[in-house]
Motif scaffolding. Sequence first.
Motif, PDB file in Angstrom:
ATOM      1  N   MET A 183       0.841  -1.204   0.000  1.00 35.18           N
ATOM      2  CA  MET A 183       0.000   0.000   0.000  1.00 35.18           C
ATOM      3  C   MET A 183       0.871   1.248   0.000  1.00 35.18           C
ATOM      4  O   MET A 183       1.878   1.319   0.692  1.00 35.18           O
ATOM      5  CB  MET A 183      -0.880   0.012   1.268  1.00 35.18           C
ATOM      6  CG  MET A 183      -1.908   1.123   1.285  1.00 35.18           C
ATOM      7  SD  MET A 183      -2.718   1.311   2.920  1.00 35.18           S
ATOM      8  CE  MET A 183      -1.388   2.033   3.893  1.00 35.18           C
ATOM      9  N   ARG A 184       0.445   2.183  -0.799  1.00 38.56           N
ATOM     10  CA  ARG A 184       1.150   3.466  -0.854  1.00 38.56           C
ATOM     11  C   ARG A 184       0.090   4.557  -0.712  1.00 38.56           C
ATOM     12  O   ARG A 184      -1.005   4.432  -1.253  1.00 38.56           O
ATOM     13  CB  ARG A 184       1.869   3.567  -2.208  1.00 38.56           C
ATOM     14  CG  ARG A 184       2.720   4.796  -2.414  1.00 38.56           C
ATOM     15  CD  ARG A 184       3.641   4.612  -3.627  1.00 38.56           C
ATOM     16  NE  ARG A 184       2.902   4.487  -4.871  1.00 38.56           N
ATOM     17  CZ  ARG A 184       2.483   5.510  -5.623  1.00 38.56           C
ATOM     18  NH1 ARG A 184       2.729   6.751  -5.237  1.00 38.56           N
ATOM     19  NH2 ARG A 184       1.825   5.307  -6.753  1.00 38.56           N
ATOM     20  N   LEU A 185       0.418   5.594   0.025  1.00 39.29           N
ATOM     21  CA  LEU A 185      -0.541   6.683   0.231  1.00 39.29           C
ATOM     22  C   LEU A 185      -0.114   7.921  -0.554  1.00 39.29           C
ATOM     23  O   LEU A 185       1.070   8.247  -0.615  1.00 39.29           O
ATOM     24  CB  LEU A 185      -0.626   7.054   1.716  1.00 39.29           C
ATOM     25  CG  LEU A 185      -1.066   5.944   2.665  1.00 39.29           C
ATOM     26  CD1 LEU A 185      -1.183   6.480   4.084  1.00 39.29           C
ATOM     27  CD2 LEU A 185      -2.370   5.322   2.211  1.00 39.29           C
ATOM     28  N   VAL A 193      -3.119   3.521  -2.798  1.00 44.53           N
ATOM     29  CA  VAL A 193      -2.614   2.881  -4.010  1.00 44.53           C
ATOM     30  C   VAL A 193      -2.221   1.445  -3.677  1.00 44.53           C
ATOM     31  O   VAL A 193      -1.427   1.214  -2.751  1.00 44.53           O
ATOM     32  CB  VAL A 193      -1.403   3.651  -4.585  1.00 44.53           C
ATOM     33  CG1 VAL A 193      -0.977   3.063  -5.925  1.00 44.53           C
ATOM     34  CG2 VAL A 193      -1.744   5.132  -4.738  1.00 44.53           C
ATOM     35  N   GLN A 199      -2.152   1.350 -10.178  1.00 43.80           N
ATOM     36  CA  GLN A 199      -1.412   1.884 -11.312  1.00 43.80           C
ATOM     37  C   GLN A 199      -1.355   0.837 -12.419  1.00 43.80           C
ATOM     38  O   GLN A 199      -1.117  -0.340 -12.149  1.00 43.80           O
ATOM     39  CB  GLN A 199      -0.004   2.256 -10.842  1.00 43.80           C
ATOM     40  CG  GLN A 199       0.727   3.172 -11.791  1.00 43.80           C
ATOM     41  CD  GLN A 199       1.943   3.814 -11.135  1.00 43.80           C
ATOM     42  OE1 GLN A 199       2.077   3.776  -9.911  1.00 43.80           O
ATOM     43  NE2 GLN A 199       2.814   4.389 -11.926  1.00 43.80           N
ATOM     44  N   ALA A 221       5.304   0.308 -10.130  1.00 40.51           N
ATOM     45  CA  ALA A 221       5.600   1.263  -9.059  1.00 40.51           C
ATOM     46  C   ALA A 221       4.381   1.611  -8.215  1.00 40.51           C
ATOM     47  O   ALA A 221       4.440   2.508  -7.398  1.00 40.51           O
ATOM     48  CB  ALA A 221       6.173   2.539  -9.657  1.00 40.51           C
ATOM     49  N   GLY A 222       3.295   0.878  -8.426  1.00 45.45           N
ATOM     50  CA  GLY A 222       2.056   1.318  -7.791  1.00 45.45           C
ATOM     51  C   GLY A 222       1.846   0.844  -6.374  1.00 45.45           C
ATOM     52  O   GLY A 222       0.945   1.309  -5.706  1.00 45.45           O
ATOM     53  N   GLU A 223       2.612  -0.092  -5.901  1.00 44.55           N
ATOM     54  CA  GLU A 223       2.281  -0.664  -4.591  1.00 44.55           C
ATOM     55  C   GLU A 223       3.004   0.052  -3.457  1.00 44.55           C
ATOM     56  O   GLU A 223       4.184   0.055  -3.388  1.00 44.55           O
ATOM     57  CB  GLU A 223       2.640  -2.151  -4.571  1.00 44.55           C
ATOM     58  CG  GLU A 223       1.820  -2.935  -5.533  1.00 44.55           C
ATOM     59  CD  GLU A 223       2.420  -2.927  -6.936  1.00 44.55           C
ATOM     60  OE1 GLU A 223       3.562  -3.336  -7.080  1.00 44.55           O
ATOM     61  OE2 GLU A 223       1.749  -2.475  -7.862  1.00 44.55           O
TER      62      GLU A 223
END
Lengths: 122, 122
Positions: free
Chosen positions: A1-3, B69, B115, B120-122
């Motif tokens: 997870m990315r914010l 994300v 994404q 690169a989306g995680e």
Amino acid sequence: MRLVYVLDTNDLQAAADFWCAVLGFERERDQQHPSYLALRDPGGQWPGLLLQKVPEAKAGKNRMHLDVVVPDVAGEVDRVRGLGAEVLRPVHEEAGHLLAVMADPEGNEFCVVQQLGGGAGE
Amino acid sequence: MRLVYVLDTNDLQAAADFWCAVLGFERERDQQHPSYLALRDPGGQWPGLLLQKVPEAKAGKNRMHLDVVVPDVAGEVDRVRGLGAEVLRPVHEEAGHLLAVMADPEGNEFCVVQQLGGGAGE
């Protein structure tokens, strides 16, 4: 997870100039969509701020906002005023902090905060 | 400088339950003020989310919101629906991403984003 935090704006470039200067962020190199402008922390510490162009003007108080926590609230208030921020409520004490409520050039509220009585505020 | 994101709420505990579950955050141990409830990332990666009790209900679309994300948008939409989120706009493609617009139990918009075409989306 990315914010990623997303902020609506009427003027992508002006918002980017302001928030890059306040936060020490920079524009990401690849901007792939005309309605978005992605800002990143070059130090990699903070999540990106994605500016999203919208047609409507800001209305009412924002339900989500940013606190910028610094060691010297007065100095930071002066600095962000120099960048175009407005003081909505001058520095006052609240819940163990000194804080000022500011607005960015489009009126988005944010706070400049200094933690009192501890060293964990910076 | 340290950044904290602040979210207004009518119900500190319910908002804390929801956002801790969505983000994997936890309540900070020392909660020193009845109007605030501070959430932290136990991994130390993401800035804190400070819940701030306000009397007024949410009105209008939030000017600032969170994008979560993830590698699997459909799975994450299901997961956060199970936590009490509502789908405002189902998964669709936009600007090289799959995204769904969601609302937390008080109606605060947030997006679940995947994404496309990159790692690169995680």
